[in-house]
Design an enzyme around this catalytic site. Structure first.
Site, PDB file in Angstrom:
ATOM      1  N   LYS A   1       0.846  -1.212   0.000  1.00 47.67           N
ATOM      2  CA  LYS A   1       0.000   0.000   0.000  1.00 47.67           C
ATOM      3  C   LYS A   1       0.880   1.260   0.000  1.00 47.67           C
ATOM      4  CE  LYS A   1      -4.211  -1.778   0.351  1.00 47.67           C
ATOM      5  NZ  LYS A   1      -4.559  -2.708   1.406  1.00 47.67           N
TER       6      LYS A   1
ATOM      7  N   LYS B   1      -2.995 -11.525  -8.944  1.00 45.97           N
ATOM      8  CA  LYS B   1      -4.316 -11.901  -8.434  1.00 45.97           C
ATOM      9  C   LYS B   1      -5.420 -10.966  -8.939  1.00 45.97           C
ATOM     10  CE  LYS B   1      -4.674  -9.227  -4.247  1.00 45.97           C
ATOM     11  NZ  LYS B   1      -5.359  -9.068  -3.007  1.00 45.97           N
TER      12      LYS B   1
ATOM     13  N   LYS C   1      -9.705  -5.529  -6.877  1.00 41.27           N
ATOM     14  CA  LYS C   1     -10.442  -4.322  -7.239  1.00 41.27           C
ATOM     15  C   LYS C   1      -9.501  -3.204  -7.648  1.00 41.27           C
ATOM     16  CE  LYS C   1     -12.872  -5.119  -3.399  1.00 41.27           C
ATOM     17  NZ  LYS C   1     -13.953  -5.451  -2.509  1.00 41.27           N
TER      18      LYS C   1
HETATM   19  P1  TYM Z   1     -10.844  -8.019   0.860  1.00 39.92           P
HETATM   20  O1  TYM Z   1     -12.048  -7.154   0.958  1.00 39.92           O
HETATM   21  O2  TYM Z   1      -9.687  -7.537   0.071  1.00 39.92           O
HETATM   22  O3  TYM Z   1     -11.241  -9.412   0.275  1.00 39.92           O
HETATM   23  C1  TYM Z   1     -12.284 -10.165   0.851  1.00 39.92           C
HETATM   24  C2  TYM Z   1     -11.949 -11.634   0.811  1.00 39.92           C
HETATM   25  O4  TYM Z   1     -11.734 -12.053  -0.528  1.00 39.92           O
HETATM   26  C3  TYM Z   1     -10.455 -12.684  -0.623  1.00 39.92           C
HETATM   27  N1  TYM Z   1      -9.869 -12.396  -1.935  1.00 39.92           N
HETATM   28  C4  TYM Z   1      -9.366 -13.332  -2.744  1.00 39.92           C
HETATM   29  N2  TYM Z   1      -9.251 -14.653  -2.604  1.00 39.92           N
HETATM   30  C5  TYM Z   1      -8.694 -15.338  -3.618  1.00 39.92           C
HETATM   31  N3  TYM Z   1      -8.248 -14.754  -4.769  1.00 39.92           N
HETATM   32  C6  TYM Z   1      -8.333 -13.418  -4.953  1.00 39.92           C
HETATM   33  N4  TYM Z   1      -7.920 -12.863  -6.076  1.00 39.92           N
HETATM   34  C7  TYM Z   1      -8.909 -12.640  -3.910  1.00 39.92           C
HETATM   35  N5  TYM Z   1      -9.140 -11.314  -3.731  1.00 39.92           N
HETATM   36  C8  TYM Z   1      -9.723 -11.187  -2.515  1.00 39.92           C
HETATM   37  C9  TYM Z   1      -9.632 -12.107   0.501  1.00 39.92           C
HETATM   38  O5  TYM Z   1      -8.589 -12.975   0.854  1.00 39.92           O
HETATM   39  C10 TYM Z   1     -10.663 -11.962   1.595  1.00 39.92           C
HETATM   40  O6  TYM Z   1     -10.828 -13.187   2.260  1.00 39.92           O
HETATM   41  N6  TYM Z   1      -8.629  -7.438   5.264  1.00 39.92           N
HETATM   42  C11 TYM Z   1      -9.709  -8.136   4.591  1.00 39.92           C
HETATM   43  C12 TYM Z   1     -11.078  -7.873   5.205  1.00 39.92           C
HETATM   44  C13 TYM Z   1     -11.140  -8.171   6.663  1.00 39.92           C
HETATM   45  C14 TYM Z   1     -11.198  -9.456   7.277  1.00 39.92           C
HETATM   46  C15 TYM Z   1     -11.231  -9.202   8.681  1.00 39.92           C
HETATM   47  C16 TYM Z   1     -11.226 -10.751   6.796  1.00 39.92           C
HETATM   48  C17 TYM Z   1     -11.145  -7.231   7.645  1.00 39.92           C
HETATM   49  N7  TYM Z   1     -11.197  -7.867   8.861  1.00 39.92           N
HETATM   50  C18 TYM Z   1     -11.295 -10.248   9.604  1.00 39.92           C
HETATM   51  C19 TYM Z   1     -11.281 -11.790   7.734  1.00 39.92           C
HETATM   52  C20 TYM Z   1     -11.322 -11.526   9.113  1.00 39.92           C
HETATM   53  C21 TYM Z   1      -9.720  -7.661   3.161  1.00 39.92           C
HETATM   54  O7  TYM Z   1      -9.240  -6.617   2.843  1.00 39.92           O
HETATM   55  O8  TYM Z   1     -10.383  -8.463   2.308  1.00 39.92           O
END
Ligand code: TYM
Length: 332
Positions: free
Chosen positions: A112, A195, A198
């Site tokens: 980031k 990967k 967004k």
């Molecule tokens: P975020 O919003 O980026 O993504 C949400 C979930 O989707 C998964 N993900 C993917 N898995 C496989 N391949 C991909 N290309 C891919 N892109 C996204 C992410 O691994 C995630 O599981 N920090 C987290 C949100 C969060 C969270 C938490 C998750 C905040 N607190 C507590 C679990 C527990 C995030 O930014 O996910």
């Protein structure tokens, strides 16, 4: 007693098939077996300074899409992170024992900083602490997430264990990443580089809400090459990524067919991409229909969010009360 599961998604807009196959699909399957908490990480999304209107719209979108994917608010607890102030309180306590050095070493923090050197705020640095609070507040042991969150889970264990040591109690259990797939999933994007995400640029991600026309267009523009130049050749990353996407959305027969064609140097990328697009359209069709239905029912959404917040706060306030006791905030 059922084990507790927590997972969340940032409220930065629409869900893509990486979110679905990496995490959401496993959440849905876990609902009946575990005590499940699923939330929309709207506090986390403040690190990028959304406008109030954008924030509101995105939160609604994610709630609608979670429900459209099959999260049942009667079975699981589904809520907005900002509706549970106990999470922010636990975040504050955990921050007292989270060190600058370890936070700076987090891979996602470094990424980031590289991407947005002008917005290195404290919320970004302590992002993994808030994530640990999300999980520990319900004393969860299983966290369905994609591969990119593995390091954050390790940090959540570190912060939980540190709290336990400091107050000399086996209070927080250790949370681990979990999915039903073999290992954690990383769904590749369409840009041939890495990967699906967004923030990886327009056209890299296929969203659950994309229309069939949009999906066909995105897939047809996916990066390929001039084709294999020797039989059974190892695939370059861009091609391997498209095969990986096909493995996720298509049948085994379809995948085998195109693998054989690639190995025989007879593959036509046009046909391959057409098939991939049609299979993506098929797997996302049920979500698309439900997304439109649910989005128009504001009363229902309001009820779901209110009911979820109530259930989440019940669990969270019990934890925070015990945490305050352990820390030494006691009434006289
Ligand atoms: P975020 O919003 O980026 O993504 C949400 C979930 O989707 C998964 N993900 C993917 N898995 C496989 N391949 C991909 N290309 C891919 N892109 C996204 C992410 O691994 C995630 O599981 N920090 C987290 C949100 C969060 C969270 C938490 C998750 C905040 N607190 C507590 C679990 C527990 C995030 O930014 O996910």
């Amino acid at each position: 007693m059922k084990e507790t599961v927590v997972s969340g998604i940032r409220s930065t807009g629409k869900l893509h098939i990486g979110n679905y196959y990496g995490a959401v699909k496993s959440f849905i399957q876990m609902q009946h077996e575990y005590n499940c908490y699923f939330f929309i990480a709207d506090l986390h999304s403040l690190t990028t300074h959304p406008t109030p209107a954008d924030l509101h719209g995105n939160i609604k979108q994610v709630l609608v899409e979670y429900l459209a994917c099959g999260i049942d608010p009667e079975v699981s607890t589904i809520y907005l992170q900002s509706d549970v102030p106990e999470i922010a309180e636990l975040y504050l306590y955990l921050n007292m024992n989270a060190y600058k050095g370890e936070l700076e070493r987090s891979t996602s923090f470094k990424d980031k900083v590289r991407a947005n050197p002008d917005n290195v705020n404290a919320g970004l640095l302590t992002y993994p602490v808030l994530m640990a609070a999300d999980i520990l507040i319900h004393k969860a042991t299983k966290v369905p997430v994609g591969k990119d969150q593995e390091q954050h889970l390790e940090m959540a264990r570190t912060f939980g264990n540190r709290f336990n040591r400091l107050y000399n109690q086996e209070y927080f259990p250790e949370p681990y990443a979990f999915t039903y797939a073999k290992g954690l999933v990383k769904v590749p994007g369409l840009d041939g580089k890495g990967k699906m995400g967004k923030s990886e640029g327009e056209g890299n991600a296929v969203y659950l809400s994309d229309t069939p026309e949009v999906i066909r267009k995105k897939v047809s523009k996916a990066v390929t090459d001039g084709g294999p130049t020797a039989p059974n050749q190892e695939k370059p990353e861009a091609i391997q990524n498209l095969f990986e996407l096909m493995r996720i959305v298509s049948s085994a027969d379809t995948l085998d067919h195109f693998e054989a064609q690639y190995n025989a140097m007879a593959i036509r990328y046009g046909d391959f991409k057409k098939q991939l697009a049609e299979d993506m359209i098929l797997t996302t069709a049920p979500f698309r229909e439900r997304i439109n239905e649910i989005a128009s029912d504001t009363d229902y959404l309001r009820k779901v969010a209110r009911y979820g917040a109530e259930k989440a706060r019940e669990s969270a306030s019990k934890t925070i009360k015990e945490v305050r006791e352990l820390i030494g905030f006691r009434s006289f």
